[in-house]
Scaffold this active site. Sequence first.
Site, PDB file in Angstrom:
ATOM      1  N   HIS A   1     -89.278  80.524 -17.337  1.00  0.00           N
ATOM      2  CA  HIS A   1     -90.377  79.902 -18.088  1.00  0.00           C
ATOM      3  C   HIS A   1     -91.642  80.754 -18.075  1.00  0.00           C
ATOM      4  CE1 HIS A   1     -88.415  75.641 -17.616  1.00  0.00           C
ATOM      5  NE2 HIS A   1     -87.796  76.412 -18.484  1.00  0.00           N
TER       6      HIS A   1
ATOM      7  N   CYS B   1    -107.547  90.572 -26.085  1.00  0.00           N
ATOM      8  CA  CYS B   1    -106.488  91.556 -25.828  1.00  0.00           C
ATOM      9  C   CYS B   1    -107.112  92.938 -25.640  1.00  0.00           C
ATOM     10  CB  CYS B   1    -105.497  91.569 -26.997  1.00  0.00           C
ATOM     11  SG  CYS B   1    -104.244  92.868 -26.812  1.00  0.00           S
TER      12      CYS B   1
ATOM     13  N   CYS C   1    -105.423  95.362 -28.733  1.00  0.00           N
ATOM     14  CA  CYS C   1    -105.744  95.265 -30.167  1.00  0.00           C
ATOM     15  C   CYS C   1    -107.037  94.495 -30.431  1.00  0.00           C
ATOM     16  CB  CYS C   1    -104.585  94.622 -30.934  1.00  0.00           C
ATOM     17  SG  CYS C   1    -104.422  92.836 -30.633  1.00  0.00           S
TER      18      CYS C   1
ATOM     19  N   LEU D   1     -87.036  65.643  -3.663  1.00  0.00           N
ATOM     20  CA  LEU D   1     -87.540  64.425  -3.034  1.00  0.00           C
ATOM     21  C   LEU D   1     -86.841  63.217  -3.629  1.00  0.00           C
ATOM     22  CD1 LEU D   1     -91.411  64.589  -2.576  1.00  0.00           C
ATOM     23  CD2 LEU D   1     -89.620  64.708  -0.842  1.00  0.00           C
TER      24      LEU D   1
END
Length: 262
Positions: A133, A162, A165, A228
Amino acid sequence: MDGSALRSRGQGGALWGDIGFNLGVASRLVVLTGAGVSADAGLPTFRGKDGLWEGRNVQEVATPEAWAWEPEVVWRFYQERRQRLTEVEPNPAHRALAELEARLDEAGVGFCLITQNVDDLHARAGSAPIHIHGEIAVLRCEICGEKVRDLDHLDPEAFVPCPECGHGAMRPDVVWFGEMPYRIEDVFRQVGSATVFLAAGTSGVVYPAAGLLQLARDGGAKTLVNSLDEPENLSGEDEFLPGRAAEVLPDLCERLAQEVGA
Ligand code: OAD
């Protein structure tokens, strides 16, 4: 997007007794971790009692649509988590998994760590997990694809431009609902060839990661589950090891290592 894009869905197993894991040198141990493993380090889980953020659940914030319509809300959510990352340390569960990997490696036993967690605590404990992920410590430019590891710019009100760019707002390099998890083909291969599969600290509701337990069962792996609460995808075939990951995993990892004489 295809059938492997990130999506959500809404019995008890055996108790942890005196079990043998039947490991051998031909074994291949694959571990999948979720937010519960980092909970003991002080990072909130997504679906626990602390799962809501400003009254919203994660599925409202972790989407490309939310980033398009309310980027400042999404950014604040992730900046809070990025800031938190600088304040926490790996816990005994992270360290036990890193030590287990080193011992199995020495004994010639295959090992692969896959994490749904977007923190960097496994890496700081010495592991090199597959981050399916993504990672919040990394920022990505949606225009030019530049990626930078950055935990210096943590102002919740200021986007980070960025450096390559000049685009005004990099996004966290995480996989949002509707997007494809990273290295998923690799992950399917790893899990499909597991002889022992451990899922720890995950609620088993976010796919495709939640389907890995079944994939491991289908491949004939012995399946161990620590959490849990009983995860959604738990089956009677799994060995359920209830409790806090930071308490259960050190002992479990020691037993696993001893099984192969590592
Ligand atoms: P969840 O928040 O959905 O579930 C956490 C699980 O950990 C629950 O089953 C808890 O019972 C368990 N748990 C809590 N504290 C624990 C502890 N100390 N020790 C062991 N278990 C504990 O987290 P995930 O399953 O990881 O995606 O969530 C999956 C994905 O949903 C996340 O990767 C995230 C989110 O959308 C992205 O950010 C892309």
